[in-house]
Design a protein around this motif. Structure first.
Motif, short mmCIF file in Angstrom:
data_model
loop_
_atom_site.label_atom_id
_atom_site.label_comp_id
_atom_site.label_asym_id
_atom_site.label_seq_id
_atom_site.Cartn_x
_atom_site.Cartn_y
_atom_site.Cartn_z
N ILE A 174 38.85 42.39 36.71
CA ILE A 174 40.21 42.64 36.83
C ILE A 174 40.81 43.28 35.36
O ILE A 174 40.27 42.88 34.31
N THR A 176 44.22 44.00 33.44
CA THR A 176 45.30 43.55 33.40
C THR A 176 46.65 44.38 32.78
O THR A 176 47.97 44.13 33.30
N ALA A 253 41.71 52.11 41.93
CA ALA A 253 42.11 50.89 42.18
C ALA A 253 43.05 50.56 40.85
O ALA A 253 44.12 49.77 40.94
N ALA A 254 42.71 50.99 39.61
CA ALA A 254 43.66 50.72 38.59
C ALA A 254 45.02 51.26 38.52
O ALA A 254 45.40 52.32 39.08
N ALA A 255 46.02 50.37 38.35
CA ALA A 255 47.39 51.00 38.16
C ALA A 255 47.59 51.98 36.93
O ALA A 255 46.87 51.97 35.95
N LEU A 320 44.59 36.37 38.34
CA LEU A 320 45.64 37.43 38.92
C LEU A 320 47.00 37.03 38.86
O LEU A 320 48.07 37.20 38.36
N ARG A 324 50.09 37.38 35.95
CA ARG A 324 51.45 38.00 36.80
C ARG A 324 52.51 36.98 36.12
O ARG A 324 53.49 37.47 35.84
N HIS A 330 50.77 44.83 36.19
CA HIS A 330 50.05 45.90 36.71
C HIS A 330 48.56 45.32 36.71
O HIS A 330 47.56 46.07 36.94
N ARG A 332 45.29 44.36 38.34
CA ARG A 332 44.44 44.70 39.58
C ARG A 332 42.94 44.27 39.69
O ARG A 332 42.50 44.31 38.55
N VAL A 334 39.74 45.82 39.93
CA VAL A 334 39.02 47.15 39.89
C VAL A 334 37.59 47.57 40.12
O VAL A 334 37.39 48.63 40.22
#
Length: 347
Positions: A174, A176, A253-255, A320, A324, A330, A332, A334
């Motif tokens: 993940i 962040t 996958a990453a924002a 996650l 958040r 953001h 995700r 990944v």
């Protein structure tokens, strides 16, 4: 008169893009003497972790780190905030809470006024205040380029230290924060960054990675590192080498921060992204048709980047949700970690 030039024009690089190339750093660190004789040194240089950790007693361990760099923006107060946020990130990445900081200051005093230098320090102090710690001292020199950062100290329970080397096969990865800080900072230096992009740059680089101090309480969190100058691929590779595993990173996958994709497609990049790929590209399995701009984003140096968390798959949703709740919109998944040689595969 001092301050007749842009702050960033006084430096040959900016932010975490100033770091030595990964291959150069590994060569230098390989010459360091072994620290195995110090039984209370819980974390040293062996796996390129984010900070040193020293056991004080059965319930406390001291986290010690330092981070500093040259300006990534021209506003002196914001430069101070970014540098301080980045330095404190290493404490959070180890699962700890900061307790105090010392300032590291190198300034071209013939070109920068006392007011400008004071604003840099004030920016750093404001971030430390937000983290609940003092700037308790430091050291300053007259230097050719402006440099600012912190020595950061923190505390963590010895049983809750988060290392970058304890990932397990089957863990998901993940991230962040969104990627693209290096692209935005390069665009800023080229005077191609619009106000929305600048706002995104500042917001990302001044967001404290406070979620890190809560991660040790989630049993499935096995390893953590922060993604900074070596980019997502470089810091993932360090995690793989520490654990003896292969990482599979999903290419898209990453924002991404607002405006980053358009800038990257237009060829905006940092020199550090190219150096990063040259340093560790042989350990990355990439599709033959991977676009250069997409590769650049995966190697993009992240000044004050997000945390990369290796967590058991059945507890990924918990991580996650926590991220958040703490404002990391953001965050995700990944990629994942699997058995295999220490390398990264792009899928």
């Amino acid at each position: 008169m001092p301050d007749a030039v842009r702050l960033t024009s006084l430096a040959h690089g900016g932010g975490c893009g100033c770091k030595l190339a990964p291959a150069v750093l590994r060569d230098i660190m390989s010459r360091m003497p072994a620290a195995a004789a110090f039984s209370d040194l819980m974390v040293g240089t062996e796996t390129s972790d984010d900070a040193a950790v020293w056991r004080l007693n059965d319930s406390q361990a001291l986290i010690a780190t330092t981070d500093f760099f040259m300006p990534v923006v021209d506003d002196p107060f914001e430069f101070g905030r970014i540098a301080a946020t980045n330095a404190l990130s290493d404490v959070y990445a180890m699962g700890g809470a900061p307790i105090l900081a010392l300032a590291i200051v190198g300034m071209p005093v013939a070109q920068l006024s006392p007011d400008t230098i004071g604003a840099i320090l004030a920016g750093g102090a404001s971030v430390c205040a937000a983290a609940g710690i003092p700037v308790a001292g430091g050291h300053s020199i007259d230097s050719v380029e402006p440099i600012y950062g912190l020595v950061a100290l923190g505390l963590v329970h010895p049983d809750k230290v988060l290392k970058n080397s304890r990932a397990r096969a089957g863990d998901v990865l993940i991230l962040t924060k969104a990627l693209g800080v290096g692209v935005l900072s390069a665009a800023f230096k080229q005077e191609r960054l619009d106000p929305a992009g600048y706002a995104a740059l500042i917001a990302s680089t001044t967001q404290l990675n406070v979620v890190g101090r809560e991660l040790p309480d989630i049993d499935g969190v096995h390893a953590v590192t922060d993604v900074t100058g070596f980019g997502l691929l470089g810091h993932t590779l360090e995690m793989c080498r520490g654990a003896g595993l292969t990482a599979e990173i999903r290419i898209e996958a990453a924002a991404l921060l607002p405006g980053v994709e358009a800038l990257a497609r237009a060829g905006v990049r940092t020199g550090a992204s190219t150096r990063n790929w040259a340093s560790y590209g042989e350990a990355v399995g990439a599709p033959a048709d991977l676009p250069d701009w997409r590769r650049d984003l995966l190697t993009d140096p992240q000044t004050s980047g997000g945390l990369l968390i290796a967590v058991a798959q059945d507890q990924a949703d918990e991580v996650l949700a926590l991220a958040r709740r703490r404002g990391f919109d953001h965050a995700r998944v990944v990629g994942r970690l699997v058995d295999g040689a220490p390398e990264v595969r792009l899928v």
